[in-house]
Write an enzyme that holds these catalytic residues in place. Structure first.
Site: not given
Ligand code: ZN
Length: 455
Positions: A318, A267
């Site tokens: 994810d 991220h």
């Protein structure tokens, strides 16, 4: 040794036609261009591109994708989503993990991902007691990847606390907890199964879940292997880290940990200019997960500035709200467009095709994040190929880099993916995984109780 004869292929030096590829034990051993087909070659109609790396996956969340879209009584956020996700995690068993992961990995292959990095943190029984076989969950993931035929980098995750400063874990986090030694034991057992399609590394869940001493101990014990960490995904995490240490998460990590090419920061959404530049120079990869980050309302990594400073990125699905590398890259670019009101921000002057450029960049970043020889149609790499039908109506007249632009930015072009080879095996034919039916049936049966419990 066997040979494939391809109409055209994307090679490290550029696009080539009449490409003859020698494959031995799942790896590419030779690549000839402008070659002549011999009688024994397997003729493959279409254009070959290297299979994509999925640099960040929590397989079990596939079973829960789409079930957290109902507005709650208060304000919905990442944190309310996480509570719902923990309710899904509480239902997991090793058999369920296996069924979900096999289904997911088959879907990944059909979508063009030929490698996955599994950030694996649900280790134990719901009350925190280890299973009789303490690696049962890890072994379920390894078996699922093997059955689906996808390359796997397994990262057993260290998780100890629920917040900065050693805050005790919550009851619904007990399944995730290990001492450093216990986690090293799980890593060691996973390494017992290592083959050319499997790599094992280490993940630190986040700075809020791993105290500094445990971080140093774990990182020191696992050398020269992929090392991943969630970092700076949410503003609350940045604020808590500042309150705890006076430094921001990425700043703290770059100051205190030996961040280098082995590291992948997942991220890295909330960065200052100085963090962005330092991170780019560190040699680490940033795993961007644009569809999940959008779904969770995370925010936007300053990708353009990061790349201008020489940063490396990979993509990940994810939470699996989307399992599609082309969509992931499309939204990587779209996020920047929406914020800057400009276009073609990720491409560069010397590599101007946005789609093709992002495919190449995320392949090399993904290969680094995986720690496996993948990401190119070249001798020494695994034979991981996507075969595209250039005559598909969505692609007509697009060739070379323009074809990859179309694949990324025109969603109908996804249907031109005909076949996928992973580690030298054809695992997708006619656009479908060869075991799609078997996995689909097992998945439906296994996941029904979990979805009923969450409904
Ligand atoms: Zn994650």
């Amino acid at each position: 040794m066997r040979h494939l004869f391809l109409d055209a292929a994307m090679l490290p030096a550029g696009w080539a036609s009449n490409v003859r590829i020698g494959i031995d034990e799942g790896a590419i051993v030779s690549v000839e261009t402008m070659a002549s087909k011999t009688e024994r070659d397997e003729r493959v109609r279409g254009v070959a591109i290297p299979g994509m790396v999925n640099a960040h996956s929590h397989a079990f969340q596939r079973a829960f994708a789409g079930l957290a879209e109902r507005r709650g009584a208060g304000e919905d956020s990442f944190w309310t989503w996480r509570d719902a996700m923990y309710r899904a995690a509480a239902q997991l068993t090793p058999d369920l993990m296996h069924a979900i992961a096999a289904q997911l990995y088959a879907e990944m292959l059909a979508a063009g991902y030929t490698s996955v990095v599994e950030f694996h943190y649900v280790h134990h029984q719901p009350d925190g007691r280890p299973y009789e076989d303490r690696s049962a969950m890890a072994q379920a993931l390894i078996a699922a990847a093997d059955e689906a035929g996808i390359g796997l980098t397994l990262l057993p995750v260290l998780y100890q606390t629920s917040g900065f400063g050693g805050r005790a874990a919550r009851d619904d986090q007990k399944r995730f907890l290990n001492s450093v030694d216990q986690l090293l034991g799980i890593i060691e057992e996973a390494r017992g199964a290592t083959g050319p399609q499997l790599q094992v590394g280490l993940a630190l869940h986040s700075l809020r879940a791993v105290p500094p001493e445990a971080l140093r101990q774990a990182v020191g014990a696992v050398r020269d292997a992929p090392m991943h960490i969630h970092v700076a995904e949410q503003i609350a995490e940045v604020d808590d880290c500042l309150a705890w240490s006076g430094r921001r998460p990425v700043e703290w990590l770059l100051d205190e940990a030996p961040v280098d090419e082995c590291w992948c920061l997942v991220h890295a959404t909330h960065l200052t200019e100085s963090e962005t530049e330092r991170l780019a120079r560190s040699g680490a990869t940033v795993a961007l997960c644009p569809t999940t980050e959008a779904n969770l309302g995370d925010g936007l990594c300053p990708v353009e500035a990061y790349l201008r400073s020489g940063g490396t990125f990979a993509i990940g699905s994810d939470s699996h709200v989307s399992v599609d590398p082309f969509e992931e890259l499309r939204w990587l670019e779209y996020g920047q467009r929406l914020v800057t009101r400009r276009r073609s921000l990720v491409a560069s002057a010397d590599d101007p095709h946005s789609g093709a450029h992002m495919w190449r960049q995320s392949l090399s970043g993904g290969a680094r994040a995986c720690g496996r020889p993948i990401g190119a149609i070249a001798p020494g790499a695994r034979a991981d190929l996507i075969i595209v039908d250039p005559d598909h109506p969505a692609l007509l007249t697009s060739a070379g880099d323009a074809m990859l632009d179309t694949l990324v930015f025109h969603s109908a072009a996804r249907q031109s993916l005909r076949r996928v080879m992973c580690g030298g095996e054809w695992v997708v034919t006619e656009g479908r995984h060869v075991r799609a039916e078997t996995f689909g049936e097992a998945y439906a049966k296994a996941v029904l109780p979990l979805r009923q419990a969450l409904a």
